[in-house]
Scaffold this motif. Structure first.
Motif, short mmCIF file in Angstrom:
data_model
loop_
_atom_site.label_atom_id
_atom_site.label_comp_id
_atom_site.label_asym_id
_atom_site.label_seq_id
_atom_site.Cartn_x
_atom_site.Cartn_y
_atom_site.Cartn_z
N LEU A 1 44.05 28.14 39.55
CA LEU A 1 44.30 29.54 39.86
C LEU A 1 44.56 30.33 38.58
O LEU A 1 45.38 29.93 37.75
CB LEU A 1 45.51 29.69 40.78
CG LEU A 1 45.54 28.85 42.06
CD1 LEU A 1 46.75 29.22 42.90
CD2 LEU A 1 44.27 29.02 42.85
N LEU A 2 43.86 31.45 38.43
CA LEU A 2 44.13 32.38 37.34
C LEU A 2 44.50 33.73 37.93
O LEU A 2 43.65 34.39 38.55
CB LEU A 2 42.91 32.54 36.42
CG LEU A 2 42.66 31.45 35.38
CD1 LEU A 2 41.49 31.86 34.49
CD2 LEU A 2 43.89 31.17 34.53
N HIS A 3 45.78 34.12 37.80
CA HIS A 3 46.21 35.41 38.27
C HIS A 3 45.81 36.50 37.27
O HIS A 3 45.37 36.20 36.15
CB HIS A 3 47.73 35.41 38.48
CG HIS A 3 48.18 34.45 39.54
ND1 HIS A 3 48.23 33.09 39.32
CD2 HIS A 3 48.58 34.64 40.83
CE1 HIS A 3 48.66 32.49 40.44
NE2 HIS A 3 48.87 33.41 41.35
N LEU A 4 45.97 37.74 37.67
CA LEU A 4 45.45 38.84 36.86
C LEU A 4 46.05 38.88 35.46
O LEU A 4 45.33 39.10 34.48
CB LEU A 4 45.71 40.18 37.58
CG LEU A 4 45.14 41.43 36.90
CD1 LEU A 4 43.64 41.29 36.66
CD2 LEU A 4 45.44 42.66 37.74
N ASP A 5 47.34 38.64 35.34
CA ASP A 5 47.93 38.66 34.01
C ASP A 5 47.44 37.48 33.16
O ASP A 5 47.31 37.59 31.93
CB ASP A 5 49.47 38.68 34.06
CG ASP A 5 50.04 37.73 35.09
OD1 ASP A 5 49.29 37.23 35.94
OD2 ASP A 5 51.27 37.49 35.06
N GLN A 6 47.13 36.35 33.79
CA GLN A 6 46.57 35.22 33.06
C GLN A 6 45.12 35.49 32.65
O GLN A 6 44.68 35.09 31.57
CB GLN A 6 46.66 33.96 33.91
CG GLN A 6 48.08 33.52 34.23
CD GLN A 6 48.11 32.41 35.26
OE1 GLN A 6 47.54 32.54 36.34
NE2 GLN A 6 48.78 31.31 34.92
N ILE A 7 44.39 36.18 33.53
CA ILE A 7 43.03 36.59 33.20
C ILE A 7 43.03 37.50 31.97
O ILE A 7 42.23 37.34 31.05
CB ILE A 7 42.38 37.29 34.42
CG1 ILE A 7 42.09 36.26 35.51
CG2 ILE A 7 41.11 38.03 34.03
CD1 ILE A 7 41.65 36.86 36.83
N ASP A 8 43.99 38.44 31.95
CA ASP A 8 44.12 39.32 30.79
C ASP A 8 44.51 38.54 29.54
O ASP A 8 44.02 38.80 28.44
CB ASP A 8 45.17 40.41 31.07
CG ASP A 8 44.72 41.40 32.14
OD1 ASP A 8 43.49 41.50 32.37
OD2 ASP A 8 45.57 42.06 32.74
N GLN A 9 45.40 37.57 29.71
CA GLN A 9 45.86 36.77 28.57
C GLN A 9 44.71 36.02 27.91
O GLN A 9 44.66 35.87 26.69
CB GLN A 9 46.94 35.78 29.03
CG GLN A 9 47.54 34.93 27.91
CD GLN A 9 48.62 33.99 28.41
OE1 GLN A 9 49.15 34.17 29.53
NE2 GLN A 9 48.97 32.99 27.62
N LEU A 10 43.76 35.55 28.72
CA LEU A 10 42.62 34.82 28.19
C LEU A 10 41.51 35.74 27.70
O LEU A 10 40.50 35.26 27.15
CB LEU A 10 42.05 33.88 29.27
CG LEU A 10 42.88 32.65 29.63
CD1 LEU A 10 42.21 31.88 30.74
CD2 LEU A 10 43.11 31.76 28.40
#
Length: 359
Positions: A190-199
């Protein structure tokens, strides 16, 4: 005619569990042979009210809609793949006598789908995901009952992009060390929105792809998209067989430093239902949209909504309406108004759930 089901039955390589859902378990061979289109076996050995036979019908309906729609040109922008459906095995299929020895002991024949297997994220990406978000798995041979780190990293890996949920709210301070209790299996990372932004992943491009896909499912395939899953994975292999069997929409691949070149895939159609082109169908689709896992952006509210989340919803909403209008331009006015009614129903329901403080 020699079929993929024959090929699956005749192979003697043990099948490995690569996924599990409410409908049942999913099995495939080791992901190392690039010579042919990989296959996945989805067994109906889960909840008794889920039907593989129904999923097969809906899947075929979607693939037929793709073929009829895209025969004269491309549809959508970014590449969204639908696994090719190779066939249906029933409980009394003679192929089970050859397939069962490849499964764990005590397995019995059941209804099952044989589909194209979605390729796994490469080893480099798996390492990156765990080092970034679950470093405790990398630092210990076993964690909270998980198998050795090497085994976890080498599992089949699909990434689920949650554009409608953050792991941490905008005013929350992330833990310096993630809790070991929130380690998810890499088979569905799972990649949440803040993790998507982090990557540094292209969230707006994902939103556009999801908008195009939903518009296609609602107005062309005419199914409510209930409980479908969106995953990020590599593109189809460039073999001659894969090139000939490549159902999907759009053509532009996603690019990022973290994941490299990749595509979006849609799977799991067992909960989808046929959708009428009227207001009842709109309510059905809106309910499915909000009931699903938070793949899609959500309408902004007064509760901790960031500017980027508002922009993501605006991108999704405008693209959905634009694509829907293109699909329905030859329909009557009563049908052409359905996409707007659907967005209004989603926004209204979200505000009701959020309470008086929502805007």
């Amino acid at each position: 005619m020699y079929t993929a089901i024959n090929r699956l039955a005749e192979s003697q390589v043990p099948l490995k569990k690569i996924g599990q859902g409410f409908c049942g378990t999913v099995w495939g061979e080791n992901d190392h042979d690039h010579e042919h289109l990989h296959l996945a076996l989805k067994r109906e050995d889960g909840c008794p009210w889920r039907s593989i036979v129904h999923e097969h019908r809906i899947h075929e309906q979607i693939l037929k809609a793709i073929q009829n729609t895209i025969s004269d040109g491309d549809f959508g922008k970014f590449r969204v793949n639908f696994p090719f459906c190779e066939g249906l095995l029933t409980r009394d299929s003679p192929h089970w006598s050859q397939i069962l020895p490849r499964l764990p002991p005590a397995f019995e024949p059941c209804n099952a789908l044989v589909n194209e297997r979605i390729p796994s994220m490469p080893h480099r990406v798996r390492i990156l995901l765990y080092r970034t978000f679950h470093p405790e798995v990398m630092g210990h041979p076993e964690v909270m009952g998980l198998p050795a780190a090497a085994t976890v990293i080498n599992n089949h890996c699909l990434v689920r992009p949650y554009l409608g949920r953050r792991l941490f709210g905008p005013r929350m301070i992330p833990r310096a060390r993630p809790s070991r209790l929130v380690v998810f299996g890499i088979q569905n990372f799972l990649l949440h929105l803040d993790q998507i932004d982090q990557l540094g992943l292209p969230a707006k491009d994902y939103a556009v792809a999801m908008a195009d896909t939903l518009a296609f499912l609602y107005w062309t395939a005419r199914v409510d998209a209930n409980d479908v899953e969106f995953v990020l994975a590599p593109t189809r292999r460039s073999s001659s067989e894969a090139a000939a069997i490549s159902p999907g929409i759009g053509s532009v691949m996603f690019q990022s430093e973290a994941l490299g070149t990749h595509a979006m895939w849609v799977l799991d159609f067992d909960c989808c239902r046929d959708m009428a082109m009227d207001e009842a169908g709109v309510k059905q689709a809106a309910t499915a949209f909000l009931r699903n896992d938070p793949f899609f952006p959500r309408p902004p509210s007064s509760r901790d909504t960031t500017a980027s989340e508002e922009q993501l919803w605006d991108t999704f909403q405008s693209r959905f309406l634009e694509t829907s209008h293109s699909i329905l331009k030859e329909e009557g006015k009563s049908v052409q108004q359905l996409p707007v009614l659907l967005i209004e129903e989603i926004v209204r329901t979200c505000r009701e759930r959020q309470g008086p403080g929502a805007v």
